[in-house]
Motif scaffolding. Structure first.
Motif, PDB file in Angstrom:
ATOM      1  N   UNK A 324     -11.627  16.388 -14.030  1.00  0.00           N
ATOM      2  CA  UNK A 324     -12.302  16.406 -12.723  1.00  0.00           C
ATOM      3  C   UNK A 324     -12.131  15.067 -12.016  1.00  0.00           C
ATOM      4  N   UNK A 325     -12.247  13.976 -12.759  1.00  0.00           N
ATOM      5  CA  UNK A 325     -12.066  12.662 -12.142  1.00  0.00           C
ATOM      6  C   UNK A 325     -10.622  12.467 -11.686  1.00  0.00           C
ATOM      7  N   UNK A 326      -9.670  12.884 -12.523  1.00  0.00           N
ATOM      8  CA  UNK A 326      -8.257  12.746 -12.163  1.00  0.00           C
ATOM      9  C   UNK A 326      -7.929  13.594 -10.940  1.00  0.00           C
ATOM     10  N   UNK A 375      -2.633  11.158 -15.818  1.00  0.00           N
ATOM     11  CA  UNK A 375      -1.864  10.465 -14.773  1.00  0.00           C
ATOM     12  C   UNK A 375      -0.425  10.248 -15.236  1.00  0.00           C
ATOM     13  N   UNK A 376      -0.258   9.812 -16.482  1.00  0.00           N
ATOM     14  CA  UNK A 376       1.090   9.595 -17.013  1.00  0.00           C
ATOM     15  C   UNK A 376       1.890  10.894 -17.028  1.00  0.00           C
ATOM     16  N   UNK A 411       5.580   6.920  -6.709  1.00  0.00           N
ATOM     17  CA  UNK A 411       5.235   5.534  -6.371  1.00  0.00           C
ATOM     18  C   UNK A 411       3.739   5.393  -6.086  1.00  0.00           C
ATOM     19  N   UNK A 412       3.163   6.387  -5.421  1.00  0.00           N
ATOM     20  CA  UNK A 412       1.722   6.351  -5.172  1.00  0.00           C
ATOM     21  C   UNK A 412       0.939   6.387  -6.481  1.00  0.00           C
ATOM     22  N   UNK A 413       1.410   7.204  -7.413  1.00  0.00           N
ATOM     23  CA  UNK A 413       0.745   7.266  -8.710  1.00  0.00           C
ATOM     24  C   UNK A 413       0.864   5.945  -9.464  1.00  0.00           C
ATOM     25  N   UNK A 414       1.959   5.194  -9.226  1.00  0.00           N
ATOM     26  CA  UNK A 414       2.113   3.880  -9.863  1.00  0.00           C
ATOM     27  C   UNK A 414       0.959   2.955  -9.482  1.00  0.00           C
ATOM     28  N   UNK A 415       0.564   2.985  -8.215  1.00  0.00           N
ATOM     29  CA  UNK A 415      -0.546   2.129  -7.787  1.00  0.00           C
ATOM     30  C   UNK A 415      -1.843   2.557  -8.451  1.00  0.00           C
ATOM     31  N   UNK A 416      -2.030   3.867  -8.606  1.00  0.00           N
ATOM     32  CA  UNK A 416      -3.214   4.375  -9.290  1.00  0.00           C
ATOM     33  C   UNK A 416      -3.206   3.963 -10.761  1.00  0.00           C
ATOM     34  N   UNK A 417      -2.060   4.109 -11.401  1.00  0.00           N
ATOM     35  CA  UNK A 417      -1.972   3.807 -12.830  1.00  0.00           C
ATOM     36  C   UNK A 417      -2.118   2.318 -13.102  1.00  0.00           C
TER      37      UNK A 417
END
Length: 504
Positions: A324-326, A375-376, A411-417
């Motif tokens: 849910x958080x992800x 996320x990964x 790339x957007x997920x990179x900032x999140x990770x």
């Protein structure tokens, strides 16, 4: 080789304060301590990420008091009564129908449908609670063998539906919602059209709601919005101080299991031994959503929403909280363009349940590990442009994605990770703001809303009090579970709840 530099929050060389998680852990280790567990990529403390996930869950999950439970029940009865009136318009819908009521709207990924044509609704600003209701327009419930669909013209996981499977009376009722293709025998072959069905359904619902609003009755929910979003009819109801969004979807309901997903049953799964195969394969749907290269007027998508309700029973609370958080993080980060939907993340979670030991996934204090892993996994899916459907693994749900769109999202997920804790804090603030807005709107509208029949102080309301306690008990004992409802349009006076296998 030196490690890649992180942001200053993650303890990069540019952070001169010496207060980063990395430096704090280094000082502790230098003095012989064990040190906190850190995320290798972001250097965030796992205990901090766990705490933030718990905080998000607290603000994201709404608590229902007796009055709110009664408002939910009132809205449900109103929607089912409305559908009973739709059935009586032209007798198209089955007289006795079995609906599937799911917690969360279509935008939340509770069913596999494309989101491009949906208007943007926000909790707090537009609604307080959201539901998805699958309404069978046609039912095929008399088959015990695997169901073979006509997929010759469709992408994998999609199908056309010929009405030759039905009797002449059914063809006659739905002839105006079909496209006609000449059969090799020379006879006309009528294919059930998702777009024409959606056209009819929206007209019928709008007509019924218009008539209902002409003769308002005390305690009747306020119809605040009726909008067609692609093939979905979205209805926002005001009941007392609550606003409830119903995404109503016309579907085709099948008992049994599709032949295209038969091989999936031969594999080992995380739910083996926890629920029976009969529970998982009790039925499936065709929903009005086509592939990216398919013909919208003919192509339906296979949906296993009924099975997913059963599988949720086998998923640990820690993993569900992380999911849910992800989902909130991904929706906020990747909302434009809508190449990634929450349903992709749901599929990733189900695959993770098959891949990882249940003893690992069952650890309640591992929510941070699960969040970062999701996320990964999503980032891997984007880079490889591969996200297999859980029930039809040979169907790649990201096959249509362009290289540019995939890399943009990755790339957007990179900032999140790189800084999950900061993104979680931002998401928590959004959840708090939505809750504050809900309370403000309820406070402002409380004096203007007519009292519901449950608010009267007469003794005749005692049955409603008992119902409120019953509903509150169901909500408390079954957090986050979806609800299936059997309803007869000619008798909507009694609630027919089914939460998983239990009837109430």
């Amino acid at each position: 080789m030196a490690a890649p530099a992180l942001s200053s929050r993650a303890g990069s060389p540019g952070n001169g304060s010496g207060n980063s998680p990395t430096m704090a852990a280094a000082r502790l280790l230098a003095h012989g301590g064990v040190g906190p567990e850190l995320d290798f990529r972001s250097a965030a403390r796992m205990e901090d990420v766990n705490r933030l996930i718990q905080e998000f869950s607290k603000h994201d999950q709404r608590e229902y008091d007796d009055q709110r439970a009664l408002e939910i029940h009132t809205a449900k009865d109103f929607i089912f009564s409305m559908l009973g009136m739709v059935q009586k318009l032209d007798q198209k819908l089955p007289v006795a129908n079995e609906y599937l009521l799911l917690s969360g709207g279509v935008r939340e990924g509770v069913v596999d449908m494309d989101l491009e044509e949906l208007s943007v609704y926000a909790r707090g600003a537009d609604y307080d609670m959201d539901f998805t209701l699958l309404v069978p327009a046609l039912k095929l419930h008399d088959r015990n063998q695997p169901v073979t669909l006509d997929m010759r013209h469709s992408a994998l996981g999609h199908s056309w539906l010929s009405l030759r499977l039905f009797d002449e009376a059914t063809i006659g009722r739905w002839r105006d919602c079909c496209t006609v293709v000449d059969h090799v025998s020379g006879a006309a072959n009528y294919f059930f059209s998702p777009t024409l069905v959606a056209d009819w359904f929206h007209r019928a619902v709008s007509l019924v709601l218009l008539e209902v609003q002409k003769k308002p009755q005390r305690g009747t929910p306020r119809v605040e919005k009726v909008e067609r979003n692609g093939t979905v009819v979205s209805v926002v109801l005001g009941v007392g101080s609550s606003r409830m969004l119903y995404d109503i979807v016309p579907v085709v309901s099948f008992k049994g299991w599709p032949a295209v997903a038969q091989s999936w049953l031969m594999e080992n799964h995380f739910w083996d031994g926890k629920i029976t195969e009969e529970e998982v394969i009790s039925g499936f749907y065709l929903v009005p959503s086509c592939s990216h290269k398919g013909r919208k007027e003919n192509e339906w998508r296979l949906s296993f929403a009924r099975s997913e309700v059963q599988l949720k029973k086998c998923i640990s609370s820690g993993l569900m909280q992380a999911y849910q958080a992800c989902k909130a993080l991904v929706v906020k980060l990747l909302s434009r363009p809508k190449a990634i939907s929450p349903y992709h993340l749901r599929s990733i979670m189900l695959w993770a349940c098959d891949r990882l030991p249940s003893s690992y996934l069952g650890q309640e204090d591992f929510s941070a590990h699960f969040l970062l892993g999701l996320i990964d996994d999503l980032q891997h899916c984007l880079v490889s442009k591969t996200c297999p459907n859980y029930f039809i693994p040979q169907c790649n749900m990201l096959e249509h994605l362009t290289d540019e769109a995939a890399m943009l999202h990755a790339r957007k997920l990179c900032s999140l990770r790189s800084d999950p804790a900061e993104h979680l804090r931002s998401t928590i603030e959004h959840a708090k703001a939505a809750n504050r807005l809900t309370l403000e709107l309820q406070w402002r509208g409380g004096a203007n809303n007519p009292p519901s029949p449950q608010s009267d102080s007469a003794g005749e309301n005692q049955p409603d009090d008992r119902l409120a306690k019953k509903l509150q008990q169901l909500v408390t004992e079954n957090p986050g579970k979806s609800i299936s409802v059997f309803i007869n349009p000619d008798d909507v006076t009694r609630p027919h709840f089914r939460i998983d296998d239990k009837f109430f």
